[in-house]
Enzyme design. Structure first.
Site, PDB file in Angstrom:
ATOM      1  N   ASP A 116       0.862  -1.184   0.000  1.00 53.42           N
ATOM      2  CA  ASP A 116       0.000   0.000   0.000  1.00 53.42           C
ATOM      3  C   ASP A 116       0.899   1.235   0.000  1.00 53.42           C
ATOM      4  O   ASP A 116       1.815   1.341   0.815  1.00 53.42           O
ATOM      5  CB  ASP A 116      -0.928  -0.004   1.217  1.00 53.42           C
ATOM      6  N   ILE A 117       0.643   2.161  -0.933  1.00 52.65           N
ATOM      7  CA  ILE A 117       1.434   3.400  -1.004  1.00 52.65           C
ATOM      8  C   ILE A 117       1.034   4.282   0.174  1.00 52.65           C
ATOM      9  O   ILE A 117      -0.146   4.577   0.385  1.00 52.65           O
ATOM     10  CB  ILE A 117       1.205   4.121  -2.339  1.00 52.65           C
ATOM     11  N   GLU A 122      -4.600   2.368  -4.388  1.00 48.62           N
ATOM     12  CA  GLU A 122      -3.148   2.400  -4.301  1.00 48.62           C
ATOM     13  C   GLU A 122      -2.589   1.124  -3.703  1.00 48.62           C
ATOM     14  O   GLU A 122      -1.435   1.087  -3.274  1.00 48.62           O
ATOM     15  CB  GLU A 122      -2.688   3.600  -3.465  1.00 48.62           C
TER      16      GLU A 122
END
Length: 630
Positions: A492-493, A536
């Site tokens: 996950d960004i 994301e």
């Protein structure tokens, strides 16, 4: 003047020490080549051991670092003097880095009983021998404090006595054995790969030429060098003299028989050079006769005969191939290059064993290197030949089909003359068929494009969530059936919403594309699957990968993402990512969703503990902490 006198006296003393060839052990380096420090003499072979006649023999001082006495029916005696001026006993190891010696005996000057009796010819079962996993002989020597010891080394062999002799420490011996094992493993690994490839091509093509080549590779590049390196004794603990030495002459003759058959087939001598083909049959008969004589002749004469008949084979096919080059025959230059490299390596090695060139790395391993290149080029040649044969068969089939089409068209034209109406109807049907084929081809292309779009994420070009939902259960089932590990990486960004807010959605999309590109470049295997899980968040499925391997990959990926500069609209920024990693060898009782749930929990732990880190699923049950990023 006084100082000059002192220097002159010191120089004369040092010169005297050097001339005496006495080796001072105190402060000696870990690995000393003894060629220039030992005296040697060749005497008639007997069973008397170290006698006064041997001690009084006319020993000659060594001139080179490496010892090479070539083929000799004499017994080689070496004399070595070691001095220990320290107050402690010093132990060193006398190390002969050459396996093809029949009998090696080490004596102290004061005793007729050998300290060690080693070699391939075993006198009885009580001989001392040190069992180490390397193809050389070692003999520990202890020199007491403040003393000088003289040692005599007796060496006999029907093979060439080209023996690198070293005085080493235990540490240097272990290091040298490791390097030797690595080099030998590298050589035999490449050779076995080429042999397996050759046998695979033999089974696939069912071609007699491929069979000749496969057997030639097995005998020439594997069995021969395995015996040459002493592997039957050091690896399989075989004590048979035939297996450890005499088989070399048989293998050399058998290799040349197989090469003669292979070369005659590959060069197509029967078709292009009937006279050379007849000579090759005579040459094969000579090699068979040489092989049979190995059963009768003593080893020294058998190996000598095999060597010279091999030279005859090399010269013959070198001349034939050169003639083929002048005639412009295809594929002959590669044949000359491969065979020439092998022959050159063998020639260098042969010059070493006949004491025509000094012993060094290139003369000792030139044959190994030459056969490696020879095997690689021959394998490429055979693969290319197989591809060309397949191409020729396809061309023949195409021409045959073309002739059939031409015949069919001729029949159609004859039918056209009989019935114009029927001909018009047939033409219309053909036209409609072609149109339909074109339409179907276009539909098939469009369907492939749609199928590709349906499984790929339109922005990042990695696989999408739908593809993950389809492929992950299949990969899980395969891992259950094969009982192999499977791992998941969830990514996950960090603070992706802030990226969109600060830099805009276009920059956010560019960020997703950059991160996806880093992930694609980081995975190690073609079967690894990278998917956009949503927003994301990404998921990576790693079949046949342990949890620890997945963690190492995730940590590498985390660093790469953190170091990636994202540029968009003249603005540059960096992002970090949080990871959750899990891996397991699945069973029927475990659902695929359980592993995803564990990875999701690990990802949540990474975010909770500060982001920009990798958390392994096991860590949740223990410390609850992930691996902190840099």
């Amino acid at each position: 003047m006084r100082y000059l006198y002192i220097v002159l006296v010191a120089w004369m003393m040092s010169t005297t020490c050097i001339a005496a060839n006495i080796i001072e052990l105190d402060g000696l380096s870990d690995d000393l080549a003894l060629g220039q420090y030992v005296d040697s003499v060749r005497l008639t072979r007997d069973n008397l051991g170290l006698t006064d006649q041997v001690r009084a023999a006319n020993f000659v001082a060594g001139e080179h670092n490496e010892l090479n006495f070539g083929y000799t029916q004499k017994r080689v005696w070496l004399r070595l003097e070691l001095s220990n001026s320290s107050n402690d006993d010093i132990e060193r190891v006398l190390n002969i880095r050459y396996p093809l010696l029949d009998t090696v005996k080490l004596y102290k000057s004061t005793s007729q009983t050998p300290l060690f009796t080693l070699g391939r010819v075993y006198a009885d079962k009580n001989d001392q021998a040190i069992n180490i996993p390397a193809s050389y002989y070692i003999m520990p020597i202890l020199v007491p404090a403040n003393s000088t010891e003289t040692f005599y080394l007796s060496v006999e062999s029907d093979d060439s006595i080209a023996m690198p002799l070293y005085l080493t420490s235990q540490t240097s011996l272990v290091r040298q054995a490791f390097h030797y094992s690595v080099n030998l493993s590298f050589y035999f690994g490449l050779v076995i790969a080429n042999i397996l490839f050759a046998f695979f091509m033999t089974v696939l093509l069912k071609d007699r030429e491929q069979l000749y080549y496969s057997l030639f590779m097995l005998s020439n590049s594997f069995i021969f060098f395995a015996v040459l390196e002493g592997m039957p004794s050091t690896i399989f603990d075989a004590e048979s003299l035939f297996v450890n030495r005499d088989i070399i002459a048989y293998v050399v003759s058998a290799s040349m028989i197989l090469f003669t058959l292979f070369a005659a087939s590959y060069l197509k001598l029967k078709k292009h050079a009937p006279r050379a083909y007849r000579l090759s049959k005579i040459l094969a008969f000579i090699m068979v006769l040489s092989f049979l004589l190995c059963f009768i002749l003593p080893y020294f004469y058998a190996i000598t005969l095999s060597t010279f008949t091999s030279i005859l084979v090399g010269c013959f096919y070198g001349a034939v191939a050169s003639k083929y080059v002048q005639l412009g025959r295809p594929g002959v230059k590669s044949f000359i290059l491969a065979w020439g490299l092998g022959v050159t390596g063998a020639l260098v090695y042969g010059m070493k064993v006949w004491n025509l060139v000094p012993v060094n790395f290139f003369t000792s391993y030139g044959w190994h290197i030459g056969t490696l290149f020879e095997a690689a080029i021959f394998s490429s040649m055979m693969a290319y030949r197989a591809a060309q044969d397949r191409k020729e068969r396809l061309i023949y089939l195409h021409e045959l089909n073309k002739k059939e089409r031409d015949l069919r068209h001729t029949q159609e034209r004859l039918l056209e003359t009989e019935s114009a109406a029927k001909a018009d109807l047939e033409l219309q049907v053909k036209q409609r068929t072609r149109d339909l084929s074109n339409i179907l081809a276009q539909l098939e292309t469009e369907n492939r494009s749609l199928a590709e779009l349906s499984i790929n994420d339109g922005l990042t070009k990695v696989r999408n969530r739908k593809y993950f939902n389809d492929i992950y259960p299949q990969m899980w089932s395969d891992a259950v059936a094969e009982q192999t590990p499977i791992s998941i990486i969830l990514l996950d960004i960090d603070h992706f919403k802030k990226v969109n807010d600060d830099y805009g959605h276009i920059s956010g999309d560019h960020c997703l594309v950059k991160v996806a590109s880093v992930m694609r470049q980081s995975v190690n295997h073609p079967i690894d699957v990278v998917c956009r899980y949503g927003g994301e968040e990404f998921v990576i499925v790693l079949p046949d990968t342990t949890q620890q391997q997945a963690f190492v990959l995730a940590e590498s990926m985390r660093k790469s993402i953190a170091n990636t500069i994202i540029s968009s609209s003249e603005r540059a920024f960096r992002v970090t990512s949080s990871f959750g990693v899990g891996g397991i060898i699945p069973t029927e009782e475990i659902a695929p969703e359980d592993l995803i749930a564990q990875c999701d929990a690990a990802l949540y732990t990474s975010k909770r503990n500060g982001r920009n880190r990798v958390t392994v699923a096991d860590d949740i049950a223990t410390s609850g902490k992930g691996v902190v990023g840099e």
